[in-house]
Design a protein around this motif. Structure first.
Motif, PDB file in Angstrom:
ATOM      1  N   ALA A  62      13.901   0.128 -14.139  1.00 39.88           N
ATOM      2  CA  ALA A  62      13.379  -1.173 -14.559  1.00 39.88           C
ATOM      3  C   ALA A  62      13.257  -2.116 -13.368  1.00 39.88           C
ATOM      4  N   GLY A  63      14.188  -2.015 -12.434  1.00 41.14           N
ATOM      5  CA  GLY A  63      14.156  -2.879 -11.267  1.00 41.14           C
ATOM      6  C   GLY A  63      12.947  -2.640 -10.383  1.00 41.14           C
ATOM      7  N   LEU A  64      12.398  -1.436 -10.426  1.00 42.35           N
ATOM      8  CA  LEU A  64      11.223  -1.137  -9.616  1.00 42.35           C
ATOM      9  C   LEU A  64      10.037  -2.011 -10.011  1.00 42.35           C
ATOM     10  N   LEU A  65       9.934  -2.340 -11.298  1.00 44.44           N
ATOM     11  CA  LEU A  65       8.810  -3.128 -11.784  1.00 44.44           C
ATOM     12  C   LEU A  65       9.177  -4.586 -12.006  1.00 44.44           C
ATOM     13  N   ALA A  66      10.368  -4.978 -11.550  1.00 45.18           N
ATOM     14  CA  ALA A  66      10.787  -6.369 -11.704  1.00 45.18           C
ATOM     15  C   ALA A  66      10.081  -7.288 -10.727  1.00 45.18           C
ATOM     16  N   ASP A  67       9.403  -6.720  -9.745  1.00 46.14           N
ATOM     17  CA  ASP A  67       8.655  -7.500  -8.764  1.00 46.14           C
ATOM     18  C   ASP A  67       7.170  -7.463  -9.134  1.00 46.14           C
ATOM     19  N   GLU A  68       6.503  -8.618  -9.094  1.00 42.08           N
ATOM     20  CA  GLU A  68       5.106  -8.702  -9.524  1.00 42.08           C
ATOM     21  C   GLU A  68       4.181  -7.847  -8.662  1.00 42.08           C
ATOM     22  N   THR A  69       4.442  -7.774  -7.363  1.00 39.67           N
ATOM     23  CA  THR A  69       3.589  -6.974  -6.487  1.00 39.67           C
ATOM     24  C   THR A  69       3.715  -5.492  -6.817  1.00 39.67           C
ATOM     25  N   ARG A  70       4.941  -5.018  -7.012  1.00 36.31           N
ATOM     26  CA  ARG A  70       5.118  -3.605  -7.344  1.00 36.31           C
ATOM     27  C   ARG A  70       4.500  -3.286  -8.705  1.00 36.31           C
ATOM     28  N   ALA A  71       4.602  -4.224  -9.646  1.00 38.13           N
ATOM     29  CA  ALA A  71       3.973  -4.015 -10.944  1.00 38.13           C
ATOM     30  C   ALA A  71       2.451  -3.937 -10.790  1.00 38.13           C
ATOM     31  N   ALA A  72       1.891  -4.805  -9.950  1.00 41.69           N
ATOM     32  CA  ALA A  72       0.440  -4.789  -9.729  1.00 41.69           C
ATOM     33  C   ALA A  72      -0.006  -3.482  -9.086  1.00 41.69           C
ATOM     34  N   VAL A  73       0.793  -2.945  -8.183  1.00 39.57           N
ATOM     35  CA  VAL A  73       0.485  -1.668  -7.540  1.00 39.57           C
ATOM     36  C   VAL A  73       0.405  -0.556  -8.586  1.00 39.57           C
ATOM     37  N   CYS A  74       1.399  -0.498  -9.463  1.00 44.74           N
ATOM     38  CA  CYS A  74       1.424   0.570 -10.467  1.00 44.74           C
ATOM     39  C   CYS A  74       0.274   0.437 -11.457  1.00 44.74           C
ATOM     40  N   LEU A  75      -0.073  -0.786 -11.824  1.00 44.99           N
ATOM     41  CA  LEU A  75      -1.212  -0.980 -12.719  1.00 44.99           C
ATOM     42  C   LEU A  75      -2.514  -0.562 -12.041  1.00 44.99           C
ATOM     43  N   ALA A  76      -2.659  -0.880 -10.764  1.00 39.52           N
ATOM     44  CA  ALA A  76      -3.868  -0.483 -10.039  1.00 39.52           C
ATOM     45  C   ALA A  76      -3.986   1.034  -9.967  1.00 39.52           C
ATOM     46  N   LEU A  77      -2.868   1.712  -9.805  1.00 43.32           N
ATOM     47  CA  LEU A  77      -2.889   3.163  -9.651  1.00 43.32           C
ATOM     48  C   LEU A  77      -3.101   3.894 -10.972  1.00 43.32           C
ATOM     49  N   LEU A  78      -3.175   3.164 -12.073  1.00 42.21           N
ATOM     50  CA  LEU A  78      -3.511   3.796 -13.343  1.00 42.21           C
ATOM     51  C   LEU A  78      -4.933   4.329 -13.362  1.00 42.21           C
ATOM     52  N   ASP A  79      -5.727   3.997 -12.323  1.00 47.15           N
ATOM     53  CA  ASP A  79      -7.078   4.563 -12.259  1.00 47.15           C
ATOM     54  C   ASP A  79      -7.069   6.018 -11.789  1.00 47.15           C
ATOM     55  N   ARG A  80      -5.889   6.546 -11.519  1.00 52.85           N
ATOM     56  CA  ARG A  80      -5.638   7.938 -11.131  1.00 52.85           C
ATOM     57  C   ARG A  80      -6.064   8.261  -9.700  1.00 52.85           C
ATOM     58  N   ALA A 134      -5.874   7.961  -5.515  1.00 52.05           N
ATOM     59  CA  ALA A 134      -4.882   7.724  -4.468  1.00 52.05           C
ATOM     60  C   ALA A 134      -5.380   6.562  -3.614  1.00 52.05           C
ATOM     61  N   TRP A 135      -4.509   5.602  -3.325  1.00 49.96           N
ATOM     62  CA  TRP A 135      -4.849   4.426  -2.535  1.00 49.96           C
ATOM     63  C   TRP A 135      -4.064   4.447  -1.229  1.00 49.96           C
ATOM     64  N   THR A 136      -4.632   3.869  -0.192  1.00 57.58           N
ATOM     65  CA  THR A 136      -3.887   3.684   1.043  1.00 57.58           C
ATOM     66  C   THR A 136      -3.042   2.424   0.922  1.00 57.58           C
ATOM     67  N   GLY A 137      -2.045   2.326   1.786  1.00 57.78           N
ATOM     68  CA  GLY A 137      -1.222   1.127   1.793  1.00 57.78           C
ATOM     69  C   GLY A 137      -2.041  -0.110   2.128  1.00 57.78           C
ATOM     70  N   GLY A 138      -2.992   0.038   3.046  1.00 60.51           N
ATOM     71  CA  GLY A 138      -3.842  -1.086   3.418  1.00 60.51           C
ATOM     72  C   GLY A 138      -4.692  -1.573   2.261  1.00 60.51           C
ATOM     73  N   GLU A 139      -5.247  -0.645   1.483  1.00 61.05           N
ATOM     74  CA  GLU A 139      -6.049  -1.016   0.325  1.00 61.05           C
ATOM     75  C   GLU A 139      -5.213  -1.772  -0.704  1.00 61.05           C
ATOM     76  N   LEU A 140      -4.004  -1.296  -0.926  1.00 57.03           N
ATOM     77  CA  LEU A 140      -3.128  -1.954  -1.889  1.00 57.03           C
ATOM     78  C   LEU A 140      -2.670  -3.319  -1.381  1.00 57.03           C
ATOM     79  N   ALA A 141      -2.454  -3.439  -0.077  1.00 57.96           N
ATOM     80  CA  ALA A 141      -2.060  -4.731   0.488  1.00 57.96           C
ATOM     81  C   ALA A 141      -3.164  -5.763   0.279  1.00 57.96           C
ATOM     82  N   ARG A 142      -4.409  -5.362   0.534  1.00 59.06           N
ATOM     83  CA  ARG A 142      -5.520  -6.283   0.324  1.00 59.06           C
ATOM     84  C   ARG A 142      -5.695  -6.607  -1.155  1.00 59.06           C
ATOM     85  N   TYR A 143      -5.539  -5.609  -1.989  1.00 59.68           N
ATOM     86  CA  TYR A 143      -5.687  -5.813  -3.431  1.00 59.68           C
ATOM     87  C   TYR A 143      -4.651  -6.802  -3.966  1.00 59.68           C
ATOM     88  N   CYS A 144      -3.428  -6.697  -3.481  1.00 59.22           N
ATOM     89  CA  CYS A 144      -2.338  -7.549  -3.967  1.00 59.22           C
ATOM     90  C   CYS A 144      -2.201  -8.848  -3.178  1.00 59.22           C
TER      91      CYS A 144
END
Length: 246
Positions: A18-36, A38-48
């Motif tokens: 539960a603590g993994l998703l207690a942070d809004e950025t980490r939650a946003a990362v997991c929601l973005a990755l529901l598109d199945r 694979a994202w780079t760290g840079g892409e996720l940084a810009r997205y968030c």
């Protein structure tokens, strides 16, 4: 003070997860990755909207916690959800929180994106949103799917999907059910997941009944899709519009 040794031994693991998703950025990362994808760290940084170094720390926690896995392709590193179970965990939690707030002035782009996701999207590898729920309801009404004792695909459902070109065979070692209920976080009702849900999503996209909008999870039903969904399942186009009051 000594901890209560009668506590459930699963409690520490549950708290850590539960603590993994207690942070809004980490939650946003997991929601973005529901598109199945694979994202780079840079892409996720810009997205968030965070610094790459900050994203690296978040990704390390998510990988160590088992929600994400890393992949390498040449010189590039990617992350993706660890699998269907991780995707189900994220989507189920999203379905149990409040709906997104209404758009405010100046938030037209965000409002449009939210409406597109509500209209139709992929939930890891199956259809969700108004589209996913409408198809699920239509299959149930036509005796292709049973929901009375959990989700179960009927012979009629198997025939319909295989007639479209679905491969419903599962590996002997697979724990994935043929049909599974997944609670939709925008509709607050179940849509079809499992092997049948994944194959249905693949066929809808491959046959051109729906197309992806941009690079995200949102999908849009095409004119061909409106015709075929009405012909095969009796779904009127109005039922696919989240602005329709029903």
């Amino acid at each position: 003070m000594e901890k209560d040794r009668t506590a459930d031994p699963a409690a520490p693991g549950l708290a850590a997860l539960a603590g993994l998703l207690a942070d809004e950025t980490r939650a946003a990362v997991c929601l973005a990755l529901l598109d199945r994808r694979a994202w780079t760290g840079g892409e996720l940084a810009r997205y968030c909207g965070v610094a790459p170094s900050t994203m690296s720390e978040h990704l390390a926690r998510l990988v160590d916690g088992g929600l994400l896995v890393r992949e390498r392709q040449g010189r590039h590193g990617y992350v993706r959800l660890a699998g269907p179970d991780a995707a189900r965990f994220v989507e189920d939690l999203a379905a149990r929180v409040s709906a997104p707030p209404p758009a405010t002035a100046g938030g037209l782009r965000a409002h449009s994106a939210s409406r597109a996701l509500a209209r139709g999207r992929t939930c890891y590898d199956h259809l969700a949103g108004r589209l996913g729920v409408a198809v699920t309801d239509a299959m149930t009404a036509r005796g292709m799917l049973r929901q009375d004792t959990g989700f179960a695909l009927t012979d009629a459902g198997v025939d319909w999907l295989t007639g479209l070109g679905a491969d419903l065979a599962r590996s002997p070692n697979s724990r994935r059910p043929l049909a599974r209920s997944c609670l939709d976080w925008t509709e607050r009702r179940p849509h079809l997941a499992g092997t049948a849900g994944a194959e249905l999503c693949r066929l809808v996209l491959d046959h051109g009944w729906a197309t992806r909008i941009g690079t995200g999870r949102a999908v849009r039903v095409t004119p061909l899709g409106e015709h075929e969904l009405a012909r095969t399942l009796g779904i009127p186009a109005a039922d696919l519009d989240p602005s329709d009051p029903r």
